[in-house]
Design an enzyme around this catalytic site. Structure first.
Site, PDB file in Angstrom:
ATOM      1  N   ASP A  58      -5.050  -3.565  -3.784  1.00 13.09           N
ATOM      2  CA  ASP A  58      -3.594  -3.414  -3.745  1.00 13.09           C
ATOM      3  C   ASP A  58      -2.935  -4.775  -3.521  1.00 13.09           C
ATOM      4  O   ASP A  58      -1.705  -4.887  -3.522  1.00 13.09           O
ATOM      5  CB  ASP A  58      -3.151  -2.371  -2.705  1.00 13.09           C
ATOM      6  CG  ASP A  58      -3.457  -2.785  -1.286  1.00 13.09           C
ATOM      7  OD1 ASP A  58      -4.216  -3.758  -1.082  1.00 13.09           O
ATOM      8  OD2 ASP A  58      -2.937  -2.123  -0.356  1.00 13.09           O
ATOM      9  N   ASP A  97      -8.423   0.578  -4.843  1.00 13.61           N
ATOM     10  CA  ASP A  97      -7.879   0.437  -3.489  1.00 13.61           C
ATOM     11  C   ASP A  97      -6.732   1.433  -3.300  1.00 13.61           C
ATOM     12  O   ASP A  97      -5.732   1.382  -4.040  1.00 13.61           O
ATOM     13  CB  ASP A  97      -7.349  -0.999  -3.360  1.00 13.61           C
ATOM     14  CG  ASP A  97      -7.369  -1.504  -1.944  1.00 13.61           C
ATOM     15  OD1 ASP A  97      -7.859  -0.795  -1.049  1.00 13.61           O
ATOM     16  OD2 ASP A  97      -6.886  -2.640  -1.739  1.00 13.61           O
ATOM     17  N   LYS A 127     -11.395   2.568  -1.877  1.00 15.82           N
ATOM     18  CA  LYS A 127     -11.401   1.866  -0.593  1.00 15.82           C
ATOM     19  C   LYS A 127     -10.123   2.233   0.146  1.00 15.82           C
ATOM     20  O   LYS A 127      -9.070   2.404  -0.479  1.00 15.82           O
ATOM     21  CB  LYS A 127     -11.465   0.349  -0.805  1.00 15.82           C
ATOM     22  CG  LYS A 127     -11.302  -0.455   0.493  1.00 15.82           C
ATOM     23  CD  LYS A 127     -11.533  -1.925   0.287  1.00 15.82           C
ATOM     24  CE  LYS A 127     -10.306  -2.694  -0.120  1.00 15.82           C
ATOM     25  NZ  LYS A 127      -9.171  -2.607   0.827  1.00 15.82           N
ATOM     26  N   GLU A 196     -12.231  -8.174   7.038  1.00 13.71           N
ATOM     27  CA  GLU A 196     -11.287  -9.234   6.641  1.00 13.71           C
ATOM     28  C   GLU A 196     -10.775 -10.011   7.849  1.00 13.71           C
ATOM     29  O   GLU A 196     -10.284  -9.416   8.822  1.00 13.71           O
ATOM     30  CB  GLU A 196     -10.097  -8.613   5.869  1.00 13.71           C
ATOM     31  CG  GLU A 196      -9.086  -9.677   5.457  1.00 13.71           C
ATOM     32  CD  GLU A 196      -8.072  -9.211   4.421  1.00 13.71           C
ATOM     33  OE1 GLU A 196      -8.166  -8.049   3.963  1.00 13.71           O
ATOM     34  OE2 GLU A 196      -7.173 -10.007   4.094  1.00 13.71           O
TER      35      GLU A 196
END
Ligand code: KIV
Length: 293
Positions: A58, A97, A127, A196
């Protein structure tokens, strides 16, 4: 010039990458490569280069559509780009995503939207961001036979809650919570995790504790693989570049150079040249002139 022969990029013998392939790579200690893609030509090049997995992230909203963050991205926008990517890919695992508000409102909506990624977006898996608060949605999606990848640490859809795009898991309390979330997502059945912008030693610890592959972005070398936003890697997104990005090219500068050269050629009337021009046989031209006389 490249020293690699065209055969080095051939995908003809490459088998389809599945979630099982990624798990086997982790077990063998083989690093996993993943990048984001949003269009057909980029996905085609990635697949032919031999990338393991492609995420239609995204991040589309920021690096392609020009939004300030990922929050405005819609299901329709995601599906549009998923289809384009899928048309270019034969082997790489395709992960769609789930955008903001496509899985947070209810488990039913999460399931329906996850299904759309496979039915209408030609993805292999989805995801979504978050830990313990997403377990019901994760279980429902998995219950329909749809593989789910988790995403912990800096989760951009929570940018306002996190107070900006900043590293996560830097205190003992936050790190323990992140590890717990990773274990919960694994237990729920996720096939992999994106970590992340978290400390390298925390990502390494998580990677050792879970049996599913971890894909790090700003999370150090201790993960099972690495993922980057392709527009960062290619230098195509000039608004800002996170510290953890390695720029492999400067396509923004290259594009500007090419566009300036085009403008110069147009203004100088040096393009199109003869080789770019469609010809007409002399006898046809003369016949036309006679016709018009
Ligand atoms: O949307 C995205 O590109 C992502 C990556 C940063 C992993 O989620």
């Amino acid at each position: 010039m490249s020293t690699l022969s065209p055969a080095s990029f051939s995908t003809s013998e490459r088998k389809k990458v599945t979630t099982l392939t990624l798990r086997q790579k982790k077990a063998r200690g083989e690093p996993i490569s993943m990048l984001t893609a949003y269009d057909y030509p980029t996905a085609l090049a990635m697949d032919q280069a031999g990338l393991d997995a492609i995420l239609v992230g995204d991040s589309l909203g920021m690096v392609v559509l020009g939004y300030p963050n990922t929050l405005p991205v819609t299901m329709e926008e995601m599906l549009h780009h998923c289809r384009a990517v899928a048309r270019g890919v034969k082997s790489a695992l395709l992960i769609g995503d789930m955008p903001f508000m496509s899985y947070q409102v209810s488990v039913e909506e999460a399931l329906r939207n996850a299904g759309r990624f496979l039915q209408q977006g030609s993805m292999d898996a989805v995801k979504l961001e978050g830990g313990r608060e997403r377990l019901d949605a994760v279980r429902a999606i998995l219950g329909a036979g749809i593989p789910v990848m988790g995403h912990l640490g800096l989760t951009p859809q929570s940018v306002h809650q996190l107070g900006g795009f900043r590293p996560q898991g830097r205190t003992a309390v936050a790190a323990k919570r992140l590890l717990e979330d990773a274990l919960l997502l694994e237990e729920a059945g996720c096939f992999g995790l994106v970590l992340e912008s978290v400390p390298a030693r925390l990502a390494e610890l998580v990677t050792k504790r879970v049996h599913i592959p971890t894909l790090g972005i700003g999370a150090g070398l201790g993960c099972d693989g690495q993922v980057l936003v392709t527009h960062d890697l290619l230098g195509l997104f000039e608004r800002f570049t996170p510290k953890f990005v390695k720029k492999y090219a400067d396509f923004h500068a290259d594009m500007k150079r090419a566009f300036r050269a085009f403008i110069t050629d147009v203004e100088a009337k040096s393009f199109p040249a003869e080789e770019h021009t469609v010809e007409m046989p002399d006898e046809e031209w003369e016949a036309l002139l006679r016709e018009l006389a």
